[in-house]
Design a protein around this motif. Structure first.
Motif, PDB file in Angstrom:
ATOM      1  N   ASP A  71       0.832  -1.215   0.000  1.00 28.44           N
ATOM      2  CA  ASP A  71       0.000   0.000   0.000  1.00 28.44           C
ATOM      3  C   ASP A  71       0.862   1.259   0.000  1.00 28.44           C
ATOM      4  N   ILE A  72       1.921   1.264   0.797  1.00 25.63           N
ATOM      5  CA  ILE A  72       2.824   2.423   0.835  1.00 25.63           C
ATOM      6  C   ILE A  72       3.499   2.617  -0.523  1.00 25.63           C
ATOM      7  N   ASN A  73       3.941   1.522  -1.118  1.00 19.84           N
ATOM      8  CA  ASN A  73       4.546   1.606  -2.453  1.00 19.84           C
ATOM      9  C   ASN A  73       3.536   2.123  -3.477  1.00 19.84           C
ATOM     10  N   ASN A  74       2.277   1.703  -3.350  1.00 17.85           N
ATOM     11  CA  ASN A  74       1.225   2.166  -4.256  1.00 17.85           C
ATOM     12  C   ASN A  74       1.005   3.672  -4.108  1.00 17.85           C
ATOM     13  N   ILE A  75       0.995   4.167  -2.874  1.00 16.62           N
ATOM     14  CA  ILE A  75       0.852   5.605  -2.643  1.00 16.62           C
ATOM     15  C   ILE A  75       2.012   6.360  -3.276  1.00 16.62           C
ATOM     16  N   GLU A  76       3.236   5.908  -3.002  1.00 14.64           N
ATOM     17  CA  GLU A  76       4.413   6.587  -3.546  1.00 14.64           C
ATOM     18  C   GLU A  76       4.440   6.542  -5.075  1.00 14.64           C
ATOM     19  N   ARG A  77       4.058   5.415  -5.638  1.00 15.74           N
ATOM     20  CA  ARG A  77       4.017   5.274  -7.097  1.00 15.74           C
ATOM     21  C   ARG A  77       2.974   6.230  -7.694  1.00 15.74           C
ATOM     22  N   THR A  78       1.805   6.318  -7.060  1.00 12.21           N
ATOM     23  CA  THR A  78       0.747   7.208  -7.535  1.00 12.21           C
ATOM     24  C   THR A  78       1.176   8.665  -7.448  1.00 12.21           C
ATOM     25  N   LEU A  79       1.823   9.032  -6.339  1.00 12.59           N
ATOM     26  CA  LEU A  79       2.325  10.405  -6.194  1.00 12.59           C
ATOM     27  C   LEU A  79       3.324  10.740  -7.304  1.00 12.59           C
ATOM     28  N   THR A  80       4.231   9.813  -7.582  1.00 16.44           N
ATOM     29  CA  THR A  80       5.256  10.026  -8.607  1.00 16.44           C
ATOM     30  C   THR A  80       4.643  10.093 -10.000  1.00 16.44           C
ATOM     31  N   GLN A  81       3.776   9.122 -10.332  1.00 13.85           N
ATOM     32  CA  GLN A  81       3.180   9.067 -11.666  1.00 13.85           C
ATOM     33  C   GLN A  81       2.314  10.285 -11.961  1.00 13.85           C
ATOM     34  N   ASN A  82       1.753  10.897 -10.917  1.00  4.38           N
ATOM     35  CA  ASN A  82       0.867  12.040 -11.116  1.00  4.38           C
ATOM     36  C   ASN A  82       1.542  13.367 -10.784  1.00  4.38           C
ATOM     37  N   ASN A  83       2.876  13.347 -10.735  1.00  4.69           N
ATOM     38  CA  ASN A  83       3.675  14.569 -10.536  1.00  4.69           C
ATOM     39  C   ASN A  83       3.179  15.412  -9.363  1.00  4.69           C
ATOM     40  N   PHE A  84       3.051  14.777  -8.208  1.00  2.00           N
ATOM     41  CA  PHE A  84       2.526  15.441  -7.016  1.00  2.00           C
ATOM     42  C   PHE A  84       3.183  16.792  -6.755  1.00  2.00           C
ATOM     43  N   ARG A  85       4.489  16.835  -6.808  1.00 13.24           N
ATOM     44  CA  ARG A  85       5.211  18.072  -6.485  1.00 13.24           C
ATOM     45  C   ARG A  85       4.967  19.194  -7.494  1.00 13.24           C
ATOM     46  N   GLU A 110       8.194  14.691  -1.355  1.00 12.76           N
ATOM     47  CA  GLU A 110       7.995  15.565  -0.204  1.00 12.76           C
ATOM     48  C   GLU A 110       7.330  16.871  -0.634  1.00 12.76           C
ATOM     49  N   GLY A 111       6.264  17.228   0.061  1.00 10.75           N
ATOM     50  CA  GLY A 111       5.562  18.461  -0.257  1.00 10.75           C
ATOM     51  C   GLY A 111       4.175  18.471   0.351  1.00 10.75           C
ATOM     52  N   ASN A 112       3.448  19.550   0.106  1.00 14.59           N
ATOM     53  CA  ASN A 112       2.112  19.725   0.641  1.00 14.59           C
ATOM     54  C   ASN A 112       1.242  20.370  -0.432  1.00 14.59           C
ATOM     55  N   LYS A 113       0.104  19.759  -0.721  1.00 13.50           N
ATOM     56  CA  LYS A 113      -0.837  20.303  -1.706  1.00 13.50           C
ATOM     57  C   LYS A 113      -2.237  20.260  -1.117  1.00 13.50           C
ATOM     58  N   THR A 114      -3.051  21.237  -1.517  1.00  9.03           N
ATOM     59  CA  THR A 114      -4.440  21.279  -1.075  1.00  9.03           C
ATOM     60  C   THR A 114      -5.317  21.824  -2.192  1.00  9.03           C
ATOM     61  N   ASP A 115      -6.555  21.375  -2.186  1.00  8.18           N
ATOM     62  CA  ASP A 115      -7.512  21.910  -3.153  1.00  8.18           C
ATOM     63  C   ASP A 115      -8.457  22.915  -2.492  1.00  8.18           C
ATOM     64  N   ALA A 116      -8.028  23.505  -1.374  1.00 12.69           N
ATOM     65  CA  ALA A 116      -8.857  24.474  -0.657  1.00 12.69           C
ATOM     66  C   ALA A 116      -9.237  25.652  -1.545  1.00 12.69           C
ATOM     67  N   SER A 117      -8.367  26.026  -2.453  1.00 13.97           N
ATOM     68  CA  SER A 117      -8.670  27.096  -3.413  1.00 13.97           C
ATOM     69  C   SER A 117      -8.804  26.529  -4.806  1.00 13.97           C
ATOM     70  N   SER A 118      -8.931  25.240  -4.909  1.00 18.38           N
ATOM     71  CA  SER A 118      -9.058  24.508  -6.158  1.00 18.38           C
ATOM     72  C   SER A 118      -7.676  24.164  -6.733  1.00 18.38           C
ATOM     73  N   ILE A 119      -7.688  23.290  -7.692  1.00 19.70           N
ATOM     74  CA  ILE A 119      -6.487  22.851  -8.411  1.00 19.70           C
ATOM     75  C   ILE A 119      -6.621  23.374  -9.843  1.00 19.70           C
ATOM     76  N   MET A 120      -5.525  23.824 -10.396  1.00 20.70           N
ATOM     77  CA  MET A 120      -5.551  24.329 -11.770  1.00 20.70           C
ATOM     78  C   MET A 120      -6.085  23.226 -12.697  1.00 20.70           C
ATOM     79  N   PRO A 121      -6.880  23.592 -13.718  1.00 18.83           N
ATOM     80  CA  PRO A 121      -7.539  22.600 -14.579  1.00 18.83           C
ATOM     81  C   PRO A 121      -6.606  21.544 -15.176  1.00 18.83           C
ATOM     82  N   ALA A 122      -5.414  21.908 -15.559  1.00 19.66           N
ATOM     83  CA  ALA A 122      -4.489  20.956 -16.181  1.00 19.66           C
ATOM     84  C   ALA A 122      -4.051  19.846 -15.224  1.00 19.66           C
TER      85      ALA A 122
END
Length: 145
Positions: A71-85, A110-122
């Protein structure tokens, strides 16, 4: 008598400080909060241990559970594949919505993201993919009363 009171006070302070440790000592966190009828949902992961809490909609519960390395590997893989940073947050004002935050304190994402003000459409699809992996983890492990 005064000495006993001092000892009890010191114990009370230690216990209250320790009870908040779970909310600050984590590697990865996922949280949702707010809305017209507010909810507060937190998933905190430290190593292979997870702490989940939910309050809202007339319900309140907490649960600790183990997270598999897969599960941890899945989270990290998803973060990487979706360019979290690289996800860009919008900064317009949005009221009365449930906002979601993801905070990663260690590793390549490593980082912090929120959709409190929304996420850019792209980046909305990337954000949805990331939040879905956390919701799946919650749905598979948390037994809600």
């Amino acid at each position: 008598m005064k000495r006993i009171t001092e000892i009890l006070f010191a114990l009370l302070v230690l216990v209250s400080c320790n009870s908040q440790k779970v909310y600050s000592d984590f590697d990865i966190s996922y949280s949702r909060s707010g809305g017209f009828a507010p909810i507060y949902e937190n998933l905190l992961i430290k190593g292979n241990n997870a702490h989940y809490s939910f309050e809202g909609q007339g319900k309140k519960y907490k649960q600790d559970f183990k997270v598999s390395q897969e599960d941890i590997n899945n989270i990290e893989r998803t973060l990487t594949q979706n360019n979290f940073r690289k996800i860009k947050e919008d900064h317009k004002k949005i009221y009365d919505q449930i906002s979601t935050s993801v905070n990663v304190k260690k590793g390549a994402n490593e980082g912090n993201k929120t959709d409190a003000s929304s996420i850019m459409p792209a980046y909305r699809t990337n954000w949805t993919n990331i939040t879905n992996v956390f919701q799946q983890l919650i749905n598979n492990n948390v037994k809600k009363q």
